[in-house]
Design a protein around this motif. Structure first.
Motif, PDB file in Angstrom:
ATOM      1  N   ALA A   3     -26.971 -22.573  40.315  1.00 55.67           N
ATOM      2  CA  ALA A   3     -25.683 -23.245  40.181  1.00 55.67           C
ATOM      3  C   ALA A   3     -24.779 -22.487  39.202  1.00 55.67           C
ATOM      4  CB  ALA A   3     -25.872 -24.685  39.725  1.00 55.67           C
ATOM      5  N   GLU A   4     -25.357 -21.946  38.140  1.00 54.30           N
ATOM      6  CA  GLU A   4     -24.555 -21.195  37.167  1.00 54.30           C
ATOM      7  C   GLU A   4     -24.007 -19.909  37.786  1.00 54.30           C
ATOM      8  OE1 GLU A   4     -22.280 -20.667  34.137  1.00 54.30           O
ATOM      9  OE2 GLU A   4     -23.480 -22.465  34.372  1.00 54.30           O
ATOM     10  N   GLU A   5     -24.827 -19.242  38.598  1.00 52.86           N
ATOM     11  CA  GLU A   5     -24.343 -18.041  39.290  1.00 52.86           C
ATOM     12  C   GLU A   5     -23.257 -18.395  40.295  1.00 52.86           C
ATOM     13  OE1 GLU A   5     -28.371 -15.262  39.231  1.00 52.86           O
ATOM     14  OE2 GLU A   5     -28.198 -16.875  40.714  1.00 52.86           O
ATOM     15  N   ARG A   6     -23.434 -19.505  40.973  1.00 48.49           N
ATOM     16  CA  ARG A   6     -22.427 -19.962  41.940  1.00 48.49           C
ATOM     17  C   ARG A   6     -21.139 -20.338  41.211  1.00 48.49           C
ATOM     18  NH1 ARG A   6     -22.677 -18.782  47.114  1.00 48.49           N
ATOM     19  NH2 ARG A   6     -24.647 -19.779  47.512  1.00 48.49           N
ATOM     20  N   VAL A  10     -17.378 -18.858  41.667  1.00 47.48           N
ATOM     21  CA  VAL A  10     -16.177 -19.676  41.851  1.00 47.48           C
ATOM     22  C   VAL A  10     -15.084 -19.234  40.875  1.00 47.48           C
ATOM     23  CG1 VAL A  10     -15.209 -22.014  41.630  1.00 47.48           C
ATOM     24  CG2 VAL A  10     -17.385 -21.664  42.823  1.00 47.48           C
ATOM     25  N   VAL A  11     -15.440 -19.015  39.622  1.00 50.06           N
ATOM     26  CA  VAL A  11     -14.448 -18.583  38.624  1.00 50.06           C
ATOM     27  C   VAL A  11     -13.845 -17.246  39.052  1.00 50.06           C
ATOM     28  CG1 VAL A  11     -14.102 -17.838  36.232  1.00 50.06           C
ATOM     29  CG2 VAL A  11     -15.448 -19.886  36.717  1.00 50.06           C
ATOM     30  N   ARG A  12     -14.664 -16.298  39.479  1.00 41.91           N
ATOM     31  CA  ARG A  12     -14.173 -14.989  39.929  1.00 41.91           C
ATOM     32  C   ARG A  12     -13.234 -15.135  41.129  1.00 41.91           C
ATOM     33  NH1 ARG A  12     -13.992 -11.656  36.482  1.00 41.91           N
ATOM     34  NH2 ARG A  12     -15.733 -11.644  35.108  1.00 41.91           N
ATOM     35  N   ALA A  13     -13.661 -15.917  42.098  1.00 42.77           N
ATOM     36  CA  ALA A  13     -12.824 -16.129  43.283  1.00 42.77           C
ATOM     37  C   ALA A  13     -11.522 -16.830  42.908  1.00 42.77           C
ATOM     38  CB  ALA A  13     -13.585 -16.957  44.318  1.00 42.77           C
ATOM     39  N   ALA A  14     -11.620 -17.800  42.010  1.00 49.83           N
ATOM     40  CA  ALA A  14     -10.428 -18.534  41.574  1.00 49.83           C
ATOM     41  C   ALA A  14      -9.459 -17.611  40.854  1.00 49.83           C
ATOM     42  CB  ALA A  14     -10.829 -19.702  40.677  1.00 49.83           C
ATOM     43  N   GLU A  29      -9.722 -25.053  49.105  1.00 50.72           N
ATOM     44  CA  GLU A  29     -10.345 -24.582  50.343  1.00 50.72           C
ATOM     45  C   GLU A  29     -10.381 -23.047  50.369  1.00 50.72           C
ATOM     46  OE1 GLU A  29      -9.274 -24.536  55.059  1.00 50.72           O
ATOM     47  OE2 GLU A  29      -8.827 -26.375  53.941  1.00 50.72           O
ATOM     48  N   ALA A  30      -9.294 -22.402  49.920  1.00 49.99           N
ATOM     49  CA  ALA A  30      -9.254 -20.934  49.883  1.00 49.99           C
ATOM     50  C   ALA A  30     -10.286 -20.388  48.901  1.00 49.99           C
ATOM     51  CB  ALA A  30      -7.850 -20.454  49.512  1.00 49.99           C
ATOM     52  N   ILE A  31     -10.433 -21.060  47.769  1.00 51.69           N
ATOM     53  CA  ILE A  31     -11.417 -20.622  46.778  1.00 51.69           C
ATOM     54  C   ILE A  31     -12.824 -20.780  47.344  1.00 51.69           C
ATOM     55  CG2 ILE A  31     -12.392 -21.076  44.489  1.00 51.69           C
ATOM     56  CD1 ILE A  31      -9.495 -22.042  43.707  1.00 51.69           C
ATOM     57  N   ALA A  32     -13.095 -21.924  47.939  1.00 54.86           N
ATOM     58  CA  ALA A  32     -14.416 -22.178  48.530  1.00 54.86           C
ATOM     59  C   ALA A  32     -14.730 -21.150  49.618  1.00 54.86           C
ATOM     60  CB  ALA A  32     -14.478 -23.598  49.092  1.00 54.86           C
ATOM     61  N   ARG A  33     -13.739 -20.868  50.441  1.00 56.19           N
ATOM     62  CA  ARG A  33     -13.929 -19.893  51.524  1.00 56.19           C
ATOM     63  C   ARG A  33     -14.249 -18.514  50.946  1.00 56.19           C
ATOM     64  NH1 ARG A  33      -9.927 -21.437  54.432  1.00 56.19           N
ATOM     65  NH2 ARG A  33      -8.341 -20.255  53.332  1.00 56.19           N
ATOM     66  N   ARG A  34     -13.536 -18.104  49.892  1.00 58.47           N
ATOM     67  CA  ARG A  34     -13.776 -16.791  49.274  1.00 58.47           C
ATOM     68  C   ARG A  34     -15.196 -16.708  48.722  1.00 58.47           C
ATOM     69  NH1 ARG A  34     -11.114 -12.274  47.304  1.00 58.47           N
ATOM     70  NH2 ARG A  34      -9.110 -13.003  48.054  1.00 58.47           N
ATOM     71  N   VAL A  35     -15.688 -17.818  48.157  1.00 59.51           N
ATOM     72  CA  VAL A  35     -17.035 -17.829  47.579  1.00 59.51           C
ATOM     73  C   VAL A  35     -18.098 -17.965  48.663  1.00 59.51           C
ATOM     74  CG1 VAL A  35     -18.579 -19.082  46.005  1.00 59.51           C
ATOM     75  CG2 VAL A  35     -16.186 -18.826  45.430  1.00 59.51           C
ATOM     76  N   PRO A  40     -16.864 -29.513  49.273  1.00 65.22           N
ATOM     77  CA  PRO A  40     -17.618 -30.508  48.497  1.00 65.22           C
ATOM     78  C   PRO A  40     -18.555 -29.872  47.460  1.00 65.22           C
ATOM     79  CG  PRO A  40     -17.581 -31.148  50.795  1.00 65.22           C
ATOM     80  CD  PRO A  40     -16.994 -29.759  50.716  1.00 65.22           C
ATOM     81  N   TYR A  41     -19.155 -28.731  47.814  1.00 70.34           N
ATOM     82  CA  TYR A  41     -20.023 -28.052  46.844  1.00 70.34           C
ATOM     83  C   TYR A  41     -19.213 -27.551  45.654  1.00 70.34           C
ATOM     84  CZ  TYR A  41     -23.557 -25.098  44.752  1.00 70.34           C
ATOM     85  OH  TYR A  41     -24.438 -24.543  43.859  1.00 70.34           O
ATOM     86  N   LEU A  42     -18.011 -27.065  45.937  1.00 78.28           N
ATOM     87  CA  LEU A  42     -17.115 -26.613  44.872  1.00 78.28           C
ATOM     88  C   LEU A  42     -16.895 -27.737  43.860  1.00 78.28           C
ATOM     89  CD1 LEU A  42     -15.276 -23.985  44.493  1.00 78.28           C
ATOM     90  CD2 LEU A  42     -13.447 -25.409  45.385  1.00 78.28           C
ATOM     91  N   PHE A  43     -16.747 -28.956  44.360  1.00 82.29           N
ATOM     92  CA  PHE A  43     -16.487 -30.090  43.469  1.00 82.29           C
ATOM     93  C   PHE A  43     -17.751 -30.657  42.826  1.00 82.29           C
ATOM     94  CE2 PHE A  43     -12.519 -30.135  45.986  1.00 82.29           C
ATOM     95  CZ  PHE A  43     -11.678 -29.838  44.930  1.00 82.29           C
ATOM     96  N   ARG A  44     -18.885 -30.124  43.202  1.00 81.23           N
ATOM     97  CA  ARG A  44     -20.097 -30.428  42.433  1.00 81.23           C
ATOM     98  C   ARG A  44     -20.182 -29.521  41.210  1.00 81.23           C
ATOM     99  NH1 ARG A  44     -25.255 -30.790  46.218  1.00 81.23           N
ATOM    100  NH2 ARG A  44     -24.225 -29.076  47.241  1.00 81.23           N
ATOM    101  N   LEU A  45     -19.531 -28.355  41.312  1.00 79.32           N
ATOM    102  CA  LEU A  45     -19.528 -27.403  40.206  1.00 79.32           C
ATOM    103  C   LEU A  45     -18.385 -27.663  39.216  1.00 79.32           C
ATOM    104  CD1 LEU A  45     -20.192 -24.161  42.292  1.00 79.32           C
ATOM    105  CD2 LEU A  45     -21.849 -25.421  40.890  1.00 79.32           C
TER     106      LEU A  45
END
Length: 182
Positions: A3-6, A10-14, A29-35, A40-45
């Motif tokens: 989860a920390e690597e993910r 996300v931070v890099r993609a953002a 959605e664009a950030i999630a797609r890039r990662v 929904p997984y993005l919002f768990r992080l």
């Protein structure tokens, strides 16, 4: 991937997405797609888009600060620090233009939030910027005038590069040689 690597992904993609689209123009959605994850997984992080933006903005400030610290460590003398730091910043924005774009987007997003009455949005970002200021200040011998001048020139560099002034243009002539684009 943990989860920390993910979260790091996300931070890099953002950083890239917000640099190019700004806060309001970037979808989660664009950030999630890039990662390569679901929204929904993005919002768990991260709890929300604002938290993702703040993490990206803080990382941008930290990485810029680190560039200055490493440049200062390379300087043979305290007097050389200014030139080393200027050249390092020039290299940073030349090699990774998204860092410059993200800085500019951060300033716009914080100012817009403040104008709308949301001063909390920029609080963490201001703290990260103050940490960058303090680091530059100490690297330049705790000289307020030199710190202010260095950061003012940095903002001018940001403006000229953002506006697309080429390296040989007359607007660059007043800069210390190390701060001029090649």
């Amino acid at each position: 991937m943990t989860a920390e690597e993910r979260r790091e992904s996300v931070v890099r993609a953002a950083m890239t997405e917000f640099a190019r689209g700004g806060y309001n123009g970037t979808s989660t959605e664009a950030i999630a797609r890039r990662v390569g994850v679901s929204q929904p997984y993005l919002f768990r992080l991260f709890p929300n888009k604002q938290a993702i933006f703040v993490a990206a903005a803080v990382r941008c400030m930290e990485e810029t600060r680190d560039v200055f610290v490493k440049a200062r460590e390379r300087a043979a003398t305290p007097e050389d620090a200014l030139s080393e730091m200027a050249a390092a910043y020039q290299g940073l924005i030349a090699e990774n233009p998204d860092m410059l774009l993200l800085q500019m987007q951060v300033y716009v997003a914080v100012a817009s939030a403040e104008a709308a009455g949301d001063d909390a949005f920029g609080r963490t970002i201001r703290d990260a910027w103050l940490d960058l200021w303090d680091s530059v200040h100490l690297s330049l011998g705790a000289d307020e005038e030199q710190t202010t001048e260095f950061l003012a020139y940095g903002m001018l560099i940001n403006t000229l590069v953002s506006l697309g002034f080429p390296a040989g243009h007359r607007v660059w002539r007043g800069f210390h040689i190390a701060a001029r684009p090649e």
